[in-house]
Design a protein around this motif. Sequence first.
Motif, mmCIF file in Angstrom:
data_model
loop_
_atom_site.group_PDB
_atom_site.id
_atom_site.type_symbol
_atom_site.label_atom_id
_atom_site.label_comp_id
_atom_site.label_asym_id
_atom_site.label_seq_id
_atom_site.Cartn_x
_atom_site.Cartn_y
_atom_site.Cartn_z
ATOM 1 N N MET A 29 87.457 -71.242 -14.062
ATOM 2 C CA MET A 29 88.740 -71.261 -13.642
ATOM 3 C C MET A 29 89.528 -72.519 -12.765
ATOM 4 S SD MET A 29 89.281 -68.225 -15.046
ATOM 5 C CE MET A 29 90.968 -67.597 -14.502
ATOM 6 N N ASP A 30 88.865 -73.345 -12.619
ATOM 7 C CA ASP A 30 89.086 -74.549 -11.880
ATOM 8 C C ASP A 30 88.817 -75.924 -12.575
ATOM 9 O OD1 ASP A 30 90.252 -75.930 -10.047
ATOM 10 O OD2 ASP A 30 88.942 -75.351 -8.300
ATOM 11 N N ILE A 31 88.949 -76.897 -12.258
ATOM 12 C CA ILE A 31 88.699 -78.313 -12.728
ATOM 13 C C ILE A 31 87.938 -78.968 -11.572
ATOM 14 C CG2 ILE A 31 89.280 -80.555 -13.455
ATOM 15 C CD1 ILE A 31 91.501 -79.362 -15.252
ATOM 16 N N ARG A 32 86.737 -79.236 -11.816
ATOM 17 C CA ARG A 32 85.910 -80.138 -10.747
ATOM 18 C C ARG A 32 85.480 -81.264 -11.368
ATOM 19 N NH1 ARG A 32 82.662 -77.713 -7.164
ATOM 20 N NH2 ARG A 32 82.404 -79.943 -6.213
ATOM 21 N N ASN A 33 85.640 -82.328 -10.463
ATOM 22 C CA ASN A 33 85.229 -83.795 -10.863
ATOM 23 C C ASN A 33 83.450 -83.825 -11.123
ATOM 24 O OD1 ASN A 33 84.422 -86.449 -11.489
ATOM 25 N ND2 ASN A 33 85.265 -87.303 -9.270
ATOM 26 N N ILE A 34 83.036 -84.001 -12.544
ATOM 27 C CA ILE A 34 81.797 -83.758 -12.799
ATOM 28 C C ILE A 34 80.725 -84.643 -11.792
ATOM 29 C CG2 ILE A 34 81.664 -85.396 -14.540
ATOM 30 C CD1 ILE A 34 79.879 -83.593 -16.131
ATOM 31 N N ALA A 35 81.255 -85.755 -11.364
ATOM 32 C CA ALA A 35 80.560 -86.691 -10.714
ATOM 33 C C ALA A 35 80.332 -86.121 -9.258
ATOM 34 C CB ALA A 35 81.276 -87.912 -10.515
ATOM 35 N N ASP A 36 81.368 -85.263 -8.561
ATOM 36 C CA ASP A 36 81.279 -84.624 -7.345
ATOM 37 C C ASP A 36 80.090 -83.602 -7.433
ATOM 38 O OD1 ASP A 36 82.864 -86.240 -6.266
ATOM 39 O OD2 ASP A 36 84.681 -85.088 -6.429
ATOM 40 N N LEU A 63 71.814 -87.910 -8.830
ATOM 41 C CA LEU A 63 72.559 -89.162 -8.844
ATOM 42 C C LEU A 63 73.480 -89.101 -10.358
ATOM 43 C CD1 LEU A 63 69.856 -91.838 -8.115
ATOM 44 C CD2 LEU A 63 71.627 -91.113 -6.612
ATOM 45 N N HIS A 64 74.860 -89.616 -10.257
ATOM 46 C CA HIS A 64 75.394 -89.420 -11.451
ATOM 47 C C HIS A 64 75.699 -90.893 -11.786
ATOM 48 C CE1 HIS A 64 79.733 -90.028 -13.020
ATOM 49 N NE2 HIS A 64 79.268 -88.933 -13.736
ATOM 50 N N HIS A 65 75.595 -91.101 -13.040
ATOM 51 C CA HIS A 65 76.460 -92.459 -13.566
ATOM 52 C C HIS A 65 76.790 -91.977 -14.947
ATOM 53 C CE1 HIS A 65 72.438 -92.765 -15.922
ATOM 54 N NE2 HIS A 65 73.269 -93.591 -16.591
ATOM 55 N N SER A 66 77.739 -92.993 -15.660
ATOM 56 C CA SER A 66 78.425 -92.669 -16.999
ATOM 57 C C SER A 66 78.259 -93.891 -17.627
ATOM 58 C CB SER A 66 79.815 -92.064 -16.503
ATOM 59 O OG SER A 66 80.642 -93.328 -15.845
ATOM 60 N N GLU A 67 78.231 -93.569 -19.070
ATOM 61 C CA GLU A 67 78.178 -94.855 -20.081
ATOM 62 C C GLU A 67 79.410 -94.435 -20.974
ATOM 63 O OE1 GLU A 67 75.611 -96.078 -24.078
ATOM 64 O OE2 GLU A 67 74.864 -94.479 -22.361
ATOM 65 N N VAL A 68 80.378 -95.610 -20.731
ATOM 66 C CA VAL A 68 81.683 -95.401 -21.796
ATOM 67 C C VAL A 68 81.010 -95.923 -22.952
ATOM 68 C CG1 VAL A 68 84.007 -96.420 -21.876
ATOM 69 C CG2 VAL A 68 82.752 -95.878 -19.756
ATOM 70 N N LEU A 69 81.389 -95.025 -24.158
ATOM 71 C CA LEU A 69 81.024 -95.371 -25.201
ATOM 72 C C LEU A 69 82.314 -95.947 -26.087
ATOM 73 C CD1 LEU A 69 79.314 -91.977 -26.290
ATOM 74 C CD2 LEU A 69 78.153 -94.035 -25.706
ATOM 75 N N SER A 70 83.512 -95.777 -25.766
ATOM 76 C CA SER A 70 84.524 -96.278 -26.256
ATOM 77 C C SER A 70 85.950 -95.896 -25.310
ATOM 78 C CB SER A 70 84.950 -95.616 -27.604
ATOM 79 O OG SER A 70 85.283 -94.354 -27.764
ATOM 80 N N SER A 88 89.003 -91.781 -24.975
ATOM 81 C CA SER A 88 87.788 -92.288 -24.081
ATOM 82 C C SER A 88 86.865 -91.324 -24.594
ATOM 83 C CB SER A 88 87.934 -92.256 -22.573
ATOM 84 O OG SER A 88 88.423 -90.837 -22.584
ATOM 85 N N GLU A 89 85.559 -91.840 -24.833
ATOM 86 C CA GLU A 89 84.123 -91.352 -25.001
ATOM 87 C C GLU A 89 83.441 -91.747 -23.896
ATOM 88 O OE1 GLU A 89 83.032 -90.333 -29.345
ATOM 89 O OE2 GLU A 89 84.580 -92.028 -29.556
ATOM 90 N N ILE A 90 82.743 -90.619 -23.151
ATOM 91 C CA ILE A 90 81.916 -91.208 -22.148
ATOM 92 C C ILE A 90 80.917 -90.058 -22.124
ATOM 93 C CG2 ILE A 90 81.842 -91.065 -19.540
ATOM 94 C CD1 ILE A 90 84.886 -92.095 -19.733
ATOM 95 N N ILE A 91 79.450 -90.578 -21.698
ATOM 96 C CA ILE A 91 78.335 -89.689 -21.459
ATOM 97 C C ILE A 91 78.306 -89.599 -19.801
ATOM 98 C CG2 ILE A 91 76.219 -88.929 -21.924
ATOM 99 C CD1 ILE A 91 76.322 -90.927 -24.414
ATOM 100 N N HIS A 92 78.374 -88.523 -19.570
ATOM 101 C CA HIS A 92 77.949 -88.220 -17.837
ATOM 102 C C HIS A 92 76.293 -87.965 -17.823
ATOM 103 C CE1 HIS A 92 82.209 -88.711 -16.614
ATOM 104 N NE2 HIS A 92 82.433 -87.984 -17.819
ATOM 105 N N PHE A 93 75.590 -88.508 -16.933
ATOM 106 C CA PHE A 93 74.337 -88.357 -16.646
ATOM 107 C C PHE A 93 74.119 -87.705 -15.224
ATOM 108 C CE2 PHE A 93 74.495 -91.645 -19.670
ATOM 109 C CZ PHE A 93 73.722 -91.421 -20.688
ATOM 110 N N ALA A 94 73.048 -86.989 -15.329
ATOM 111 C CA ALA A 94 72.643 -86.310 -14.012
ATOM 112 C C ALA A 94 70.864 -86.699 -13.766
ATOM 113 C CB ALA A 94 72.856 -84.988 -13.806
ATOM 114 N N ASP A 95 70.734 -87.706 -12.846
ATOM 115 C CA ASP A 95 69.416 -88.072 -12.651
ATOM 116 C C ASP A 95 68.856 -88.778 -14.277
ATOM 117 O OD1 ASP A 95 69.141 -87.766 -9.982
ATOM 118 O OD2 ASP A 95 68.098 -85.873 -10.188
#
Length: 234
Positions: free
Chosen positions: A79-86, A94-101, A126-133
Amino acid sequence: MTKSPRFMQIKTYLLDKIESKTWPVGRRIPTEAELCEQFSVSRMTVNKAVRDLVNEGLLERTPRLGTFVCQRKAESPLMDIRNIADEIKERGQLHHSEVLSLKAIKAPEDVAMRLGIMLGGDVYKSEIIHFADNTPLQLEVRWVNPNYAPDYLAQDFTDKTPNQYLVDNCPLSAIEHTVEAIMPNEMIAQRLDIPLEQPCLLLHRRTWSGDQLISAALLYHPANRYKLSARTSL
């Protein structure tokens, strides 16, 4: 002092083994028969302790093989929007992301409908992969109306997520969420590093600022690593 129920004592024992990483992810725990003998209790008592931890996402039963320690699923509010990095950082990962396009496109029919714009209109994608550890947790495919986020393509989305950029620059007034379970195609499976037979959760999201539709996104998550929750007051 009143002793806790026997099933709670067994649950605490199992939980201590998991949280201390004495039993790491992928480790098969003792069978229910072995736990019954160890604690001198009935099968029903052991089953309740194990079932609680399965329901909490810490154990996973595999037919004919046993019960295994599993990675706790990430969880987001529906029911809300949270920043996935947070979210990832709050879980101690640990969060990091890979920008595909990250590019400008002419809106095809499906994107024009999602954003409520003319067919062939300018859109940022934009196409992005978000990683956790270092484990892929979300594939984000997003389309943005450039009239309301003109600097979108100039952003470094390895430093700040699209969600954070849009919240900072286009204050959120409304969201729309739709969730479905899907089987991934080869591209999605490859980007999330999962087998083709592994189900995914797909979250369709649209966001408004004022009365303007700003963004539409498809958020793909491995179903064995992620869950969505909702809570409301009556």
